[in-house]
Design a protein around this motif. Structure first.
Motif, PDB file in Angstrom:
ATOM      1  N   ILE A  58      46.372  38.873  36.598  1.00 56.55           N
ATOM      2  CA  ILE A  58      45.334  38.973  37.615  1.00 56.55           C
ATOM      3  C   ILE A  58      45.002  37.612  38.214  1.00 56.55           C
ATOM      4  O   ILE A  58      44.710  37.501  39.407  1.00 56.55           O
ATOM      5  N   THR A  59      45.063  36.551  37.419  1.00 58.35           N
ATOM      6  CA  THR A  59      44.762  35.215  37.937  1.00 58.35           C
ATOM      7  C   THR A  59      45.882  34.656  38.801  1.00 58.35           C
ATOM      8  O   THR A  59      45.690  33.694  39.532  1.00 58.35           O
ATOM      9  N   GLU A  60      47.073  35.255  38.712  1.00 56.95           N
ATOM     10  CA  GLU A  60      48.204  34.799  39.505  1.00 56.95           C
ATOM     11  C   GLU A  60      48.528  35.751  40.650  1.00 56.95           C
ATOM     12  O   GLU A  60      49.496  35.542  41.387  1.00 56.95           O
ATOM     13  N   ALA A  61      47.705  36.793  40.822  1.00 61.20           N
ATOM     14  CA  ALA A  61      47.992  37.814  41.829  1.00 61.20           C
ATOM     15  C   ALA A  61      47.705  37.333  43.238  1.00 61.20           C
ATOM     16  O   ALA A  61      48.196  37.908  44.207  1.00 61.20           O
ATOM     17  N   LYS A  62      46.863  36.286  43.362  1.00 61.90           N
ATOM     18  CA  LYS A  62      46.521  35.731  44.678  1.00 61.90           C
ATOM     19  C   LYS A  62      45.990  36.818  45.599  1.00 61.90           C
ATOM     20  O   LYS A  62      46.383  36.949  46.774  1.00 61.90           O
ATOM     21  N   ALA A  63      45.077  37.629  45.056  1.00 63.77           N
ATOM     22  CA  ALA A  63      44.480  38.736  45.791  1.00 63.77           C
ATOM     23  C   ALA A  63      43.124  39.049  45.175  1.00 63.77           C
ATOM     24  O   ALA A  63      42.837  38.668  44.031  1.00 63.77           O
ATOM     25  N   ASP A  64      42.287  39.756  45.936  1.00 63.00           N
ATOM     26  CA  ASP A  64      40.954  40.132  45.473  1.00 63.00           C
ATOM     27  C   ASP A  64      41.070  41.442  44.701  1.00 63.00           C
ATOM     28  O   ASP A  64      41.043  42.525  45.276  1.00 63.00           O
ATOM     29  N   ILE A  65      41.188  41.354  43.389  1.00 63.68           N
ATOM     30  CA  ILE A  65      41.503  42.525  42.580  1.00 63.68           C
ATOM     31  C   ILE A  65      40.670  42.546  41.311  1.00 63.68           C
ATOM     32  O   ILE A  65      40.322  41.505  40.757  1.00 63.68           O
ATOM     33  N   SER A  66      40.329  43.759  40.867  1.00 62.12           N
ATOM     34  CA  SER A  66      39.601  43.970  39.608  1.00 62.12           C
ATOM     35  C   SER A  66      40.335  45.018  38.791  1.00 62.12           C
ATOM     36  O   SER A  66      41.018  45.893  39.337  1.00 62.12           O
ATOM     37  N   VAL A  67      40.180  44.933  37.461  1.00 65.03           N
ATOM     38  CA  VAL A  67      40.840  45.863  36.553  1.00 65.03           C
ATOM     39  C   VAL A  67      39.832  46.403  35.554  1.00 65.03           C
ATOM     40  O   VAL A  67      39.055  45.640  34.977  1.00 65.03           O
ATOM     41  N   ILE A  68      39.839  47.723  35.372  1.00 67.59           N
ATOM     42  CA  ILE A  68      39.041  48.359  34.325  1.00 67.59           C
ATOM     43  C   ILE A  68      40.039  48.964  33.346  1.00 67.59           C
ATOM     44  O   ILE A  68      40.848  49.827  33.701  1.00 67.59           O
ATOM     45  N   THR A  69      40.005  48.486  32.114  1.00 66.05           N
ATOM     46  CA  THR A  69      41.017  48.860  31.129  1.00 66.05           C
ATOM     47  C   THR A  69      40.623  50.110  30.356  1.00 66.05           C
ATOM     48  O   THR A  69      39.495  50.601  30.436  1.00 66.05           O
TER      49      THR A  69
END
Length: 646
Positions: A58-69
């Motif tokens: 997620i830190t290398e995705a270079k995009a505004d993204i969130s994850v719920i596991t």
């Protein structure tokens, strides 16, 4: 005074939750074992696939993204995707009421102020040709969370990779992997006549794996925060089967079937009518994943989905509607990876059919089954032009068509995207870019007898963005993203029907994820928004000026607990100062569970902990509206349950 009161409530809730969880940890510390410690796995820097269609941290995705596991879902005993998404920055729901009834009919979601949202399951669309209504979907579609491994939310335009509708963002629901042999039975009940029964079983024997789930949920009349009773009743059932076959380590097949059925009825206190309806969705999905070498791989997916639904109010023809659509999706993606290039290219094909024959709006033509199809070709390359600097570029060509009636010809469109990112250090990444979006009008918007417009044209525009991510260490991560979306041609609804419009939105989203010691982790988010679009009521007071989200989780030995929620700051329209029961409000949810044995888990959850009176839909802003004409959300509710695993 009101905001100070909420601050006090926030502090009180946080303090009480912390004390309760700390006491629980102390009380059962003696039962902790080395095996218990091994189960504590916090993956803050999660792997995501939605940002680039390639697994990336997620830190290398270079995009505004969130994850719920999966762990987050189980920690808070989230029973629907809606509960999951309410903890994500930049995501807003707009529901007609609470546990059933109107909410069962339609549930509205916006990302970055936009109702144009793409919903995927394992990277493939749930439905297509939804136009500007893509952010409105039947709530029952998202009631089951047992089959979910994680949910990824990509905020901002993603038209190059995901095509029509990806203006506000993309929601990608990743289903669970079959790794072991396990069966679980979950039974729960609570106030508002809530009852839920869930069965999950999965297993693997050699190359073959299977997963079966069943979910049966009922809820009835509920009370809002003022104590008013709202008449509603909903029965929802979900069932599914997934079978995997691993030909070898590099070639895997899967076939799955999913079905959701919902029946609901109640009373609309605004229009003073009884309402009733039902919804059904069936889908079958086949996937073929093939790794050709360390550089080349291919993923093929076919999905057929059928959606049926109806909604009616007594003596009110404006609210009598039904739907019966069949969708076919074919997607083939090729991935090429080297030290300097990450390339994805492929083709997406979608075909939609309205199974109810209709005559074209404004004509005397014979009824026909309206059909739409769209073939899309796309390519995107993430190219490391020099060390620490990556240039991303993408193209997508959409070629739509419609048949069955003689409406306006749907135009083709080429979407472009580009982004430049700089790895300032191993822990700091800065990026900036622009992405086009393209939105086909829906079959409903083209053919509906009351609001349809056969000459409606596709919408298009672009989103510009600047973002930054910071990994302080393995336990503290921060992301920030500023965006501006310009809609050169949109799709809006007037009293006369659907029309093409113009608009814009801008704002920013920030989130901070942290692990506090061995047993605590938390995340907080903040989204700021300004939005305006012609022929859209969102600026009448629906939009938040700011929306804060938060979640705190505790896990130690036999005890798990969590506190999550959000704080909504309304952007008040001076023309409608009394359109809502509350303009600023905070909603807190608390969950706790205790596992007396390895196979038994007893849990409790309280939603809307402080019994807040609030609404997400109002009628006050309209000419016929009166003070108090709003659809209240449920007040405090609780659920007690037990899960047995064997």
């Amino acid at each position: 005074m009101m905001r100070k009161s909420y601050k006090k409530k926030f502090c009180l809730a946080a303090a009480s939750s912390i004390m309760a969880m700390s006491f629980a940890g102390y009380a059962f510390a003696a039962d902790a074992t080395a095996d218990d410690a091994d189960t504590m796995e916090f993956t803050l820097d999660s792997m995501v696939v939605t940002a680039s269609r390639i697994p990336t941290k997620i830190t290398e995705a270079k995009a505004d993204i969130s994850v719920i596991t999966r762990k987050d879902i189980e920690q808070m005993h989230m029973s629907s995707v809606e509960e999951v998404l309410r903890t994500v920055p930049g995501v807003q729901f707009m529901n007609y009421g609470g546990n059933g009834g109107m909410n069962a009919n339609m549930s509205g979601i916006r990302i970055n102020g936009s109702k144009e949202v793409v919903v995927l399951v394992d990277g493939v669309r749930v439905n297509e040709f939804q136009g500007s209504d893509s952010g409105y979907f039947f709530a029952a579609l998202t009631n089951n969370t047992d089959n979910i491994e994680r949910v990824e939310v990509l905020r901002g335009g993603a038209g190059t990779l995901y095509g029509s509708g990806a203006k506000g963002g993309v929601i990608n629901i990743i289903t669970r992997k079959i790794n072991d042999n396990k069966t679980s039975i979950d039974v729960s009940a609570g106030n508002f006549s809530t009852k839920q029964y869930k069965l999950n079983t999965q297993g693997r024997q050699g190359k073959v794996g299977y997963h079966v789930y069943y979910d049966d949920k009922h809820s009835g009349d509920f009370k809002d925060g003022s104590g008013k009773k709202w008449q509603s009743d909903i029965d929802s059932k979900s069932v599914g089967l997934k079978v995997n076959y691993d030909i070898n380590a590099d070639h895997k097949l899967s076939l799955s079937y999913d079905r959701t059925k919902s029946d609901f009825n109640g009373y609309d206190y605004i229009y003073h009518n009884n309402y009733r309806g039902d919804y059904k969705n069936d889908s079958i999905t086949f996937k073929d994943d093939l790794t050709l070498s360390d550089k080349w791989s291919n993923s093929f997916t076919y999905r057929r989905s059928n959606t049926e639904g109806q909604y009616a109010q007594n003596n009110h023809t404006l609210f009598n509607a039904d739907a019966d659509y069949t969708y076919d999706f074919i997607s083939d993606q090729v991935t090429y990876l080297t030290n300097r290039h990450n390339v994805v290219f492929g083709v997406d094909y979608a075909h939609g059919k309205d199974n109810a024959a209709k005559a074209l709006v404004g004509t005397s033509g014979k009824p026909a089954n309206f059909k739409m199809k769209n073939t899309s070709y796309y390519v995107q390359d993430d190219w490391k032009i020099i060390p620490h600097v990556t240039l991303s570029g993408g193209l997508r060509y959409d070629r739509p068509s419609n048949s069955g009636q003689t409406g306006a010809t749907l135009e083709s469109h080429t979407s472009k995207s580009y982004k430049l990112s700089w790895d300032i250090t191993d822990k700091d990444i800065l990026y900036a870019g622009r992405s086009d979006f393209f939105i086909l009008p829906s079959m409903y918007q083209l053919t509906n007898r009351q609001y349809g417009n056969a000459s409606l044209k596709p919408a298009y525009g672009r989103t510009s963005t600047i973002g930054y991510s910071k990994s302080f260490d393995d336990y503290n991560i921060f992301t920030f993203n500023w965006f501006e979306t310009k809609t050169e041609r949109g799709i809006g609804l007037t009293a006369a029907g659907y029309v093409n419009t113009r608009g814009m939105s801008r704002g920013w989203n920030a989130q901070f994820m942290t692990q506090l010691g061995e047993h605590w982790n938390a995340n907080i988010g903040w989204g700021h928004l300004y939005q305006y679009e012609d022929e859209d009521t969102y600026s009448y007071g629906y939009s938040p000026k700011d929306l804060a989200t938060f979640a705190v989780y505790y896990d130690y030995a036999k005890v798990k607990a969590g506190l999550d929620g959000y704080y909504f700051f309304r952007r008040v329209n001076p023309n409608y100062p009394n359109g809502w029961p509350a303009d600023d409000y905070a909603i807190f949810n608390m969950s706790a569970s205790y596992a007396p044995t390895k196979n038994i888990n007893i849990y409790a959850k309280v939603n809307n902990l402080f019994d807040k009176m609030y609404s997400e839909r109002t009628h006050v802003i309209y000419a016929t509206g009166r003070p108090g004409d709003w659809y209240s959300m449920p007040g405090r509710s609780f659920v007690l349950g037990m899960q047995v695993t064997f």
